[in-house]
Each structure stands twice: as C-alpha cells, then as structure tokens.
Design an enzyme around this catalytic site. Structure first.
Site, PDB file in Angstrom:
ATOM      1  N   ASP A   1       0.822  -1.205   0.000  1.00  0.00           N
ATOM      2  CA  ASP A   1       0.000   0.000   0.000  1.00  0.00           C
ATOM      3  C   ASP A   1       0.860   1.260   0.000  1.00  0.00           C
ATOM      4  O   ASP A   1       1.677   1.474   0.886  1.00  0.00           O
ATOM      5  CB  ASP A   1      -0.912   0.005   1.238  1.00  0.00           C
ATOM      6  CG  ASP A   1      -2.139   0.882   1.046  1.00  0.00           C
ATOM      7  OD1 ASP A   1      -1.992   1.988   0.494  1.00  0.00           O
ATOM      8  OD2 ASP A   1      -3.235   0.454   1.442  1.00  0.00           O
TER       9      ASP A   1
ATOM     10  N   CYS B   1      -7.304   4.544  -2.124  1.00  0.00           N
ATOM     11  CA  CYS B   1      -7.138   3.098  -1.902  1.00  0.00           C
ATOM     12  C   CYS B   1      -8.283   2.254  -2.456  1.00  0.00           C
ATOM     13  O   CYS B   1      -8.054   1.320  -3.225  1.00  0.00           O
ATOM     14  CB  CYS B   1      -6.981   2.807  -0.405  1.00  0.00           C
ATOM     15  SG  CYS B   1      -5.548   3.601   0.362  1.00  0.00           S
TER      16      CYS B   1
ATOM     17  N   ASP C   1      -0.839  -0.262  -4.844  1.00  0.00           N
ATOM     18  CA  ASP C   1      -2.134   0.239  -5.303  1.00  0.00           C
ATOM     19  C   ASP C   1      -2.025   1.646  -5.864  1.00  0.00           C
ATOM     20  O   ASP C   1      -2.745   2.021  -6.787  1.00  0.00           O
ATOM     21  CB  ASP C   1      -3.189   0.161  -4.193  1.00  0.00           C
ATOM     22  CG  ASP C   1      -2.769   0.871  -2.908  1.00  0.00           C
ATOM     23  OD1 ASP C   1      -1.590   1.263  -2.778  1.00  0.00           O
ATOM     24  OD2 ASP C   1      -3.631   1.022  -2.018  1.00  0.00           O
ATOM     25  N   HIS C   2      -1.119   2.441  -5.315  1.00  0.00           N
ATOM     26  CA  HIS C   2      -0.892   3.811  -5.779  1.00  0.00           C
ATOM     27  C   HIS C   2       0.374   4.316  -5.122  1.00  0.00           C
ATOM     28  O   HIS C   2       1.033   3.589  -4.366  1.00  0.00           O
ATOM     29  CB  HIS C   2      -2.079   4.727  -5.449  1.00  0.00           C
ATOM     30  CG  HIS C   2      -2.513   4.633  -4.014  1.00  0.00           C
ATOM     31  ND1 HIS C   2      -1.743   5.100  -2.962  1.00  0.00           N
ATOM     32  CD2 HIS C   2      -3.622   4.099  -3.446  1.00  0.00           C
ATOM     33  CE1 HIS C   2      -2.362   4.871  -1.837  1.00  0.00           C
ATOM     34  NE2 HIS C   2      -3.503   4.251  -2.094  1.00  0.00           N
TER      35      HIS C   2
END
Length: 514
Positions: free
Chosen positions: A13, A53, A318-319
């Site tokens: 994450d 998220c 995710d980013h």
C-alpha cells in the site's frame, strides 16, 4: 498430471515507484525486492488508473477503469455483479484466498439496510475467502494478538502513536509501542505463511496485501530510525506552497486539506519544517524496508518449500504517495508520484527474461487479465486491461498503447469537499482525467476549469504550459486522444454480445494472447 499453477498476488500500500528506481532509490534498503527484480520482469512505466485506496484496488482487481466500475471514492459501492479476479479464478477452479484487505464498499441494493457490511468501506470484494482480516481501521485479529502479547492501549488508534522511551513528549520518529516481531506487517506475513502451508500439490491463488508504508507513519524499532533524516533528500517542490497553488485552482484545496499532520497520530501540529519533512520521509522509508524484509521471508518460503517454480508471483502497489513533493502529502492529486507504482512479475520457466525491464506504458488494470491469461482463463469483456503475458515473454504487440490514463474524483456527496466549496463544482463534475504520453501529461477536468499541460522536455511538472500558444496544437491533440480513449473504453460488459435467432453470441474484446 499437469503441473500445478499457483498465483501469489502481493500489493504494497502506497509504495512509490522511485523507491526502487528514481529519486529515493539510493536512500532506502530494499534488498529482497531488488533481488526479486533480478529474477523477474519489471515494468518501469506502470501507473495506477485511479486513486485513492478503495478505487485503486477496485480497478486492480476488476481490470476496469474507474469510469466503468464507478467505485470512485472510499465508501462508494462497487456493483455486486462486477467480475473480478476472485470471481474469475473461481471459474477456473481456484479458491481465492485473501490475506489482508481489498477496501471494497458493498452494494446496498443486495443487502438489508441493517447489515453491518454497509457500515464500513473496508469490506472484502465478492469472491474472496477472507483467511485473515487485516484492515487499517479495524484489524481485529492483530488487535487481539497485541493484547495477548501484553500490550496496553486505551483505544485502537493509540497503537499508531510513537512512544517516547524517556518520559519526554514523543518525537516523530520514536518507535511504535509494539516490537518489530509483533507489527502489523509481521503479523500478516506470519498468518500468510501459516495459511498457505497446507496447500500443497494443488493449484492455489492467494492475494496478500500489506498496509505499510501507508500512514499513520509510525514504525517499530529498528525501522523507526533506521535512516538518518539528515541524509534523506528534501522533496521536489517550488519555493513555497503559495507558488504551488498558483499553478492551477485545483492545488489550493489539495494543499490546505492534506498536510503532514494528517499522516501521523499523537501530535497536535506538525510544522512543515525541513527537519520534520525529512523525518517523516525517513519513517516512510523505514516502513518500506520492513515490508521488504517480510516479502523476503515469503520468497524464501516459496523457494524452500519447492513452490517457487510453480508460482506466478506478482508484486505491485495500489498507488503512490507525494511524501512532501510539491508541498503535498497523500495521493489525491495529479502528479506522477501519486500514480507511478512498481510492477514486478515472475513467471515460472521464464528465466530468459529474468532481470529485464519493460519501458512501454502499462496500467494497473492490466494485472488481473495477465493473471487470468497465465492460468488459461479468458478475461470477460468487462475488463478494460490487457494481458501482459506477451510483454513478459519479450514480445511487445504492435498495437500496444502509447500512453497511460488515470482518473481522480474529488467529490463527497454527503459532505462536499473543500474543492467543491471553493471551485463551485458538483458531485458529477468534481473529477479529472490524466493522459501521459512520451512527452506530455494532460489533465482535463469535467468542470469548467482550465486544463493542465506538463511538457517533460521542458520543466515537466513544475510548469503548466496549457496557456502557451506554442503548445496549442499539442493541447488539442492530447484532448482528442483522451476523448477517443474514453469512447473506446466505455463499458463492454454486454456490448459485444448479440441476441440472434440462434441464441446469444459474443466476440472477445481483445485477441487472445496465448
């Protein structure tokens, strides 16, 4: 008997791509990820197609652009019948095991109004078997583990506050109250290793999702002060936050809402001094190193147990995270640091490509179709992404994309955001699209706001050239490209089906890569 095909899909994450290659790479130790890159294929121009998220994971796991799945905010429901990696793996005979979270908001149309599933956005996506719950805002098994170990805290969020060892007020890089062996990252890794151990001699699919280095920025010893803040480079930024705001009306609300204080617990205020910013960046890098350590444990287990050569291993994020760049924190913005993520994939029997790098643009929606392609399951037409399997074997299709596309929604229906209040935008036009080609980045808004254009042969993201006459033709060309992209990628769930006198027929959206 055919060889078992296992899939391990790991999401870290909020890990920036430049921790592995770029501005921060020389300042963080990630030995296990770097070793894995030597055995795998790395995609250097990989981008999340949306943030934050929940939406980013919705796109990763459904293979859909946000404009199609429309789960565009944390807390925005995902339609219950949207195909995803878990539903499609089940069709291939796999039980999709989830170790962690997907941040999926349930569809209220198929639940009673009193169902607790409608009171938290951190639910599991349809199709997954949640082996261990590990959600940032809940994490009941980890809370129980800490209590059993004798840790004391009045409320759950106290767990994320740094603890001073000398009775003085805590510092930003003081350690967490728990030891490294009891951290959320360690607990999840232990749960995965225990949970996957019995699955031998059969094909399995596991989705392992690490919360870290997502804030709150607090780390157990020794990761809390592993890096000397004085050695960490300052963010890339203009001389002041006010100068950043002058680039475009979008940036004022962004900088006023998402400050460094929002990324730590236990402090009334965090002044944006160079020392504090470097300290927070150092804690973030320490958390990244902690995740790297535990990924090393996972890879070692696969090798020691003889499963490594039967397993497709995908590692991504995710980013990204601004981490003080552009006087900004978090991922609710338009800059590359918030979208550019690592993607590393290792296929069994693909040693000839080990250590190679793919430099054409790839997107987070490509991951799910790639996994399905490898196990021999056809991706449904609803999925916008394309399989990366040819690229993994060294073959770049002639019709491969020449740009990447991302979206961001900055509305909140229940409580209008500062963007909505200051810009006068509504729930349907508080959104933007980002198109990146080899030279330019274009940002277009649904509302009546001016575009943003960055020229990477000039000052890049430090100058908006959208209003300069010499770039007018490029602005028009890229705007048309974005329009065409959206038109070509409108929802294909049933658009290639036909009802005929002989019954229902359908065509595949993309040619099979196998």
């Amino acid at each position: 008997m055919p060889q078992a095909k296992n899939v391990l899909f790991i999401i870290i994450d909020q890990l920036r791509a430049d921790c592995l290659s770029g501005a921060l790479a020389d300042h963080v130790k990630l030995p296990n990820l770097r070793a894995f890159m030597e055995e795998a294929v790395t995609f250097t121009r990989h981008y999340s197609v949306t943030n934050p998220c929940g939406p980013s994971r919705a796109s990763l796991l459904t293979g859909q652009y946000a404009m199609n799945h429309r789960s565009i905010r944390n807390g925005t429901p995902l339609r219950h019948d949207t195909p995803n990696i878990a539903t499609e793996m089940r069709k291939a005979g796999y039980m999709p095991m989830l170790f962690g979270y997907t941040d999926t908001s349930a569809d209220p149309r198929v639940h009673d109004a009193n169902d607790p599933v409608l009171k938290s956005y951190e639910q599991s996506m349809t199709g997954f078997l949640e082996v261990v719950e590990m959600r940032l805002e809940e994490s009941y098994p980890w809370q129980g583990h800490l209590l059993k170990k004798g840790y004391e805290f009045d409320q759950y969020w106290d767990v994320y506050k740094p603890v001073s060892g000398d009775g003085q007020p805590p510092k930003l890089n003081d350690p967490a109250l728990y030891r490294a062996e009891d951290s959320d990252t360690a607990f999840l890794t232990d749960a995965f290793l225990d949970g996957i151990a019995p699955h031998c001699g059969e094909g399995w699919f596991a989705h392992l999702t690490y919360i870290r280095p997502h804030p709150p920025l607090v780390a157990p010893a020794p990761y809390n002060d592993m890096y000397n803040p004085a050695d960490i480079p300052l963010p890339q930024r203009l001389h002041s936050a006010e100068a950043e705001k002058e680039l475009h009306p979008f940036f004022g609300p962004k900088l006023d809402v998402y400050t460094a204080k929002e990324f730590v617990h236990g402090f009334d205020e965090v002044e944006p001094t160079d020392e504090n910013i470097r300290t927070l960046r150092a804690v973030y890098l320490g958390l990244a190193t902690e995740v790297d350590h535990h990924i090393g444990r996972v890879v070692k287990y696969l090798k020691d147990s003889g499963r490594y050569d039967d397993t497709m291993l995908v590692i991504t994020a995710d980013h990204g995270e601004m981490l003080g760049d552009r006087h900004s924190w978090g991922k609710m913005t338009v800059y590359d640091a918030a979208y550019h993520t690592p993607l590393i994939i290792r296929l069994p029997d693909n040693e000839v490509q080990a250590g190679t790098q793919i430099t054409v643009p790839t997107e987070s929606i490509d991951v799910t179709p790639t996994i399905l392609d490898w196990i021999g399951q056809t991706a449904p037409n609803a999925m916008d992404g394309r399989s990366l399997l040819p690229l993994l074997h060294g073959d770049i299709p002639e019709d491969w994309r020449s740009y990447s596309f991302s979206e961001l929604d900055f509305s909140e229906p229940e409580n209008p955001t500062l963007w909505q209040q200051r810009l006068g935008t509504g729930n349907s036009d508080s959104c933007l699209g980002i198109l990146r080609d080899d030279r330019f980045t274009l940002v277009e808004f649904a509302a009546d706001l001016p575009p943003i254009l960055f020229d990477h042969q000039g000052q890049g993201e430090f100058e908006n050239v959208a209003d300069k006459p010499e770039f007018a033709a490029d602005l028009v060309r890229l705007s048309r490209q974005m329009l065409r992209h959206r038109m070509r990628n409108m929802d294909h769930t049933l658009s290639l089906h036909s009802i005929t006198s002989e019954g229902a027929k359908s065509r595949s959206r993309y040619y099979a890569s196998r």
